[in-house]
Design an enzyme around this catalytic site. Structure first.
Site, mmCIF file in Angstrom:
data_model
loop_
_atom_site.group_PDB
_atom_site.id
_atom_site.type_symbol
_atom_site.label_atom_id
_atom_site.label_comp_id
_atom_site.label_asym_id
_atom_site.label_seq_id
_atom_site.Cartn_x
_atom_site.Cartn_y
_atom_site.Cartn_z
ATOM 1 N N PHE A 156 88.983 14.524 -101.864
ATOM 2 C CA PHE A 156 90.159 13.558 -101.612
ATOM 3 C C PHE A 156 89.413 12.137 -100.973
ATOM 4 C CE2 PHE A 156 92.914 12.766 -97.808
ATOM 5 C CZ PHE A 156 93.596 11.837 -98.368
ATOM 6 N N THR A 195 84.713 14.136 -88.361
ATOM 7 C CA THR A 195 85.973 14.562 -88.140
ATOM 8 C C THR A 195 86.110 14.419 -86.553
ATOM 9 O OG1 THR A 195 87.778 15.982 -88.069
ATOM 10 C CG2 THR A 195 85.611 16.770 -88.239
ATOM 11 N N ASP A 196 87.484 13.919 -86.119
ATOM 12 C CA ASP A 196 87.669 14.133 -84.803
ATOM 13 C C ASP A 196 87.992 15.555 -84.221
ATOM 14 O OD1 ASP A 196 90.172 14.664 -86.100
ATOM 15 O OD2 ASP A 196 91.426 13.641 -85.089
ATOM 16 N N GLU A 197 88.003 16.432 -85.021
ATOM 17 C CA GLU A 197 88.299 17.900 -84.717
ATOM 18 C C GLU A 197 87.072 18.448 -83.992
ATOM 19 O OE1 GLU A 197 90.211 20.183 -87.740
ATOM 20 O OE2 GLU A 197 91.146 18.385 -88.590
ATOM 21 N N TYR A 222 85.465 25.516 -89.013
ATOM 22 C CA TYR A 222 85.451 24.145 -89.621
ATOM 23 C C TYR A 222 84.818 23.404 -88.761
ATOM 24 C CZ TYR A 222 86.795 19.662 -91.393
ATOM 25 O OH TYR A 222 86.739 18.175 -91.525
ATOM 26 N N LYS A 241 80.981 21.289 -88.432
ATOM 27 C CA LYS A 241 81.068 19.993 -88.719
ATOM 28 C C LYS A 241 80.377 19.257 -87.307
ATOM 29 C CE LYS A 241 82.529 17.441 -91.276
ATOM 30 N NZ LYS A 241 82.092 16.699 -92.514
ATOM 31 N N VAL A 299 105.915 25.881 -91.543
ATOM 32 C CA VAL A 299 105.482 25.007 -90.265
ATOM 33 C C VAL A 299 104.991 26.342 -89.373
ATOM 34 C CG1 VAL A 299 106.383 23.690 -88.167
ATOM 35 C CG2 VAL A 299 107.175 23.293 -90.611
HETATM 36 P P1 NAD Z 1 87.656 17.836 -99.882
HETATM 37 O O1 NAD Z 1 87.651 19.191 -99.773
HETATM 38 O O2 NAD Z 1 88.848 17.212 -100.648
HETATM 39 O O3 NAD Z 1 86.336 17.626 -100.813
HETATM 40 C C1 NAD Z 1 85.238 18.194 -100.509
HETATM 41 C C2 NAD Z 1 84.365 17.779 -101.844
HETATM 42 O O4 NAD Z 1 82.974 18.220 -101.325
HETATM 43 C C3 NAD Z 1 84.714 18.312 -103.161
HETATM 44 O O5 NAD Z 1 84.582 17.283 -104.220
HETATM 45 C C4 NAD Z 1 83.810 19.571 -103.363
HETATM 46 O O6 NAD Z 1 83.465 20.021 -104.580
HETATM 47 C C5 NAD Z 1 82.447 19.008 -102.744
HETATM 48 N N1 NAD Z 1 81.534 19.839 -101.989
HETATM 49 C C6 NAD Z 1 82.034 20.952 -101.405
HETATM 50 N N2 NAD Z 1 80.601 21.824 -101.100
HETATM 51 C C7 NAD Z 1 79.619 21.224 -101.679
HETATM 52 C C8 NAD Z 1 78.388 21.394 -101.992
HETATM 53 N N3 NAD Z 1 77.618 22.407 -101.505
HETATM 54 N N4 NAD Z 1 77.616 20.553 -102.817
HETATM 55 C C9 NAD Z 1 78.312 19.431 -103.179
HETATM 56 N N5 NAD Z 1 79.530 19.145 -103.196
HETATM 57 C C10 NAD Z 1 80.322 19.958 -102.487
HETATM 58 O O7 NAD Z 1 87.392 17.073 -98.538
HETATM 59 P P2 NAD Z 1 88.008 15.766 -97.824
HETATM 60 O O8 NAD Z 1 89.061 15.902 -97.364
HETATM 61 O O9 NAD Z 1 87.735 14.711 -99.007
HETATM 62 O O10 NAD Z 1 86.906 15.313 -96.856
HETATM 63 C C11 NAD Z 1 85.729 14.679 -97.020
HETATM 64 C C12 NAD Z 1 84.771 14.650 -95.823
HETATM 65 O O11 NAD Z 1 85.707 13.913 -94.735
HETATM 66 C C13 NAD Z 1 84.543 15.980 -95.180
HETATM 67 O O12 NAD Z 1 83.243 15.839 -94.724
HETATM 68 C C14 NAD Z 1 85.613 16.325 -93.960
HETATM 69 O O13 NAD Z 1 84.937 16.836 -92.979
HETATM 70 C C15 NAD Z 1 85.700 14.826 -93.782
HETATM 71 N N6 NAD Z 1 87.005 14.399 -92.951
HETATM 72 C C16 NAD Z 1 88.150 14.719 -93.603
HETATM 73 C C17 NAD Z 1 89.365 14.481 -93.093
HETATM 74 C C18 NAD Z 1 90.766 14.649 -93.614
HETATM 75 O O14 NAD Z 1 91.732 14.434 -93.163
HETATM 76 N N7 NAD Z 1 90.810 15.152 -94.832
HETATM 77 C C19 NAD Z 1 89.310 13.877 -91.949
HETATM 78 C C20 NAD Z 1 88.333 13.405 -91.084
HETATM 79 C C21 NAD Z 1 87.128 13.778 -91.793
HETATM 80 P P1 TYD Z 2 95.878 20.334 -92.246
HETATM 81 O O1 TYD Z 2 96.503 19.366 -93.263
HETATM 82 O O2 TYD Z 2 95.511 21.507 -92.418
HETATM 83 O O3 TYD Z 2 94.813 19.492 -91.236
HETATM 84 P P2 TYD Z 2 94.172 19.797 -89.970
HETATM 85 O O4 TYD Z 2 94.355 21.523 -89.548
HETATM 86 O O5 TYD Z 2 92.802 19.482 -90.299
HETATM 87 O O6 TYD Z 2 94.678 19.026 -88.813
HETATM 88 O O7 TYD Z 2 97.127 20.597 -90.927
HETATM 89 C C1 TYD Z 2 97.770 19.332 -90.425
HETATM 90 C C2 TYD Z 2 98.647 20.227 -89.273
HETATM 91 O O8 TYD Z 2 99.939 20.697 -90.002
HETATM 92 C C3 TYD Z 2 97.976 21.064 -88.467
HETATM 93 O O9 TYD Z 2 98.459 20.987 -87.108
HETATM 94 C C4 TYD Z 2 98.437 22.351 -89.131
HETATM 95 C C5 TYD Z 2 99.755 22.308 -89.534
HETATM 96 N N1 TYD Z 2 100.106 22.920 -91.112
HETATM 97 C C6 TYD Z 2 101.474 23.538 -90.855
HETATM 98 O O10 TYD Z 2 102.087 23.577 -90.020
HETATM 99 N N2 TYD Z 2 101.613 24.462 -92.143
HETATM 100 C C7 TYD Z 2 100.865 24.155 -93.307
HETATM 101 O O11 TYD Z 2 101.288 24.792 -94.440
HETATM 102 C C8 TYD Z 2 99.696 23.491 -93.227
HETATM 103 C C9 TYD Z 2 98.762 23.146 -94.148
HETATM 104 C C10 TYD Z 2 99.400 22.765 -92.018
#
Ligand code: NAD
Ligand code: TYD
Length: 339
Positions: free
Chosen positions: A12, A126-128, A151, A155, A207
């Site tokens: 993503f 991540t902020d998590e 997770y 991280k 939810v």
């Molecule tokens: P995502 O799950 O959409 O994509 C992860 C990508 O990494 C995929 O394309 C997958 O094929 C690849 N991948 C996984 N394991 C691999 C491996 N061993 N070798 C090579 N490629 C591999 O994740 P995302 O939501 O795009 O998140 C990207 C980064 O940003 C992550 O490090 C996540 O922790 C961080 N992040 C995400 C969010 C969020 O809201 N999605 C917020 C803050 C930080």
């Molecule tokens: P998510 O998109 O999984 O991100 P994160 O857990 O990393 O914050 O979830 C966002 C929020 O939505 C989280 O508080 C969990 C909640 N959630 C639901 O209530 N129902 C769902 O089906 C999912 C996927 C998440």
């Protein structure tokens, strides 16, 4: 900066980052290394796959010879590390791939970068890792790490490794920590694409718990601009938080989505809470604003509407994912809870 390596560029945020960087910097070329897990999707970058400035290399970040073969070419100005297992619910079902990729994979990259003297490294975190807030306060870069899910623990472990390499080896890394992203190309296990897709198909929106958990939403392109600023201007060893200043309870967001999609609130289904569910995330991004001259540009109102429009006009993209292993996962995950 002429050539960068991006890991996880078929996911993503990575795919949004690659597209934005190629658009922003006409001289820049990018190598994307991605093992194409369930979350990696070549369709996310279909529009640029023919670009002469883009190269895809399928491979695992845990595979040292593979990583060495890319970083050892000597033309890499920086690496931006996105690749991860990224979904909290999956980490509760099985933590092993999270430790393998997020911890061991990061270590492999650090060691390969060190041996090839890669000049710059960005750890996308991540902020998590900060854990959970009560009703008051914000995460700053000084907030102690207190991860609550497998997770976020994986991280945080990776962040600690990066920190230790900076301290021990003068390793040229910066770390970014961002709140919940939304936008195009997000895998439909995450809240927003899942609920948009379900609502459009008149299926329940599951939810968790009371729905009173709070998340801070940021548009993925604002996050990508922050990572770019940290890549170019961040000080070695520093952490930069990014957030969207858009705190919302999950239930308020769910109701807003249903309203924008013209669907009834009766689609809301309260289900068993996620174990260990963090109550609230909120980010203080004053440091990124003052030191990187960054701030979120896309209002939630505009970004959310555009995101909904994107998922509506890209139904095929989501259908292709849902015909894969995702539906099996979805049924296992939500079937019981929805009953
Ligand atoms: P995502 O799950 O959409 O994509 C992860 C990508 O990494 C995929 O394309 C997958 O094929 C690849 N991948 C996984 N394991 C691999 C491996 N061993 N070798 C090579 N490629 C591999 O994740 P995302 O939501 O795009 O998140 C990207 C980064 O940003 C992550 O490090 C996540 O922790 C961080 N992040 C995400 C969010 C969020 O809201 N999605 C917020 C803050 C930080
Ligand atoms: P998510 O998109 O999984 O991100 P994160 O857990 O990393 O914050 O979830 C966002 C929020 O939505 C989280 O508080 C969990 C909640 N959630 C639901 O209530 N129902 C769902 O089906 C999912 C996927 C998440």
């Amino acid at each position: 900066m002429n050539h960068i390596v991006v890991t996880g560029g078929c996911g993503f945020i990575g795919s949004n980052f690659i597209r934005l960087m190629l658009e922003t910097y006409p001289e820049l070329s990018i190598t994307n290394i991605d093992s194409l897990t369930y979350a990696g999707n070549l369709a996310n970058l279909a529009d640029i796959q023919e670009s002469k400035r883009y190269q895809f290399q399928k491979g695992d970040i845990c595979d040292r010879p593979f990583v060495d073969s890319i970083l050892g070419k000597g033309n890499v100005d920086a690496i931006v590390h996105f690749a991860a297992e990224s979904h909290v619910d999956r980490s509760i079902l099985d933590s092993t791939p999270f430790v393998t990729t997020n911890v061991n994979g990061t270590l492999t990259l650090l060691d390969s970068c060190r041996s090839h003297e890669t000049p710059r490294y960005v750890q996308v975190s991540t902020d998590e890792v900060y854990g959970s807030l009560g009703d008051e306060g914000f995460f700053t870069e000084e907030t102690p790490l207190a991860p609550n899910s497998p997770y976020s623990a994986s991280k945080a472990a990776a962040d600690m490794l990066v920190r230790s390499y900076v301290h021990t080896f003068d390793f040229p890394a910066v770390i970014t920590r961002c709140s919940n992203n939304y936008g195009a190309y997000q895998f439909p296990e995450k809240l927003l694409p899942l609920f948009i897709s379900n609502a459009r198909n008149d299926q329940s929106l599951p939810v968790y718990g009371t729905g009173e958990n709070v998340r801070d939403w940021i548009h993925v392109l604002d996050h990508c601009r922050g990572i770019d600023a940290a890549l170019r201007q961040g000080k070695v060893g520093e952490v930069y938080n990014f957030g969207g200043r858009t705190e919302m309870t999950n239930i308020a967001l769910t109701r807003l989505l249903l309203k924008l999609l013209d669907k009834p609130d009766s689609l809301i289904k309260y289900v068993t809470d996620r174990p260990g569910h963090d109550q609230r995330y909120a980010i203080d991004c004053a440091k990124a604003e003052s030191e990187l001259n960054w701030s979120p540009q896309i209002s939630f109102e505009q970004g959310l509407q555009e995101t909904i429009d994107w998922y509506i006009s890209n139904e095929e993209w989501i259908k292709n994912i849902q015909s894969g292993d995702y539906m099996t996962y979805y049924d296992q995950q939500y079937g019981g809870r929805l009953a």
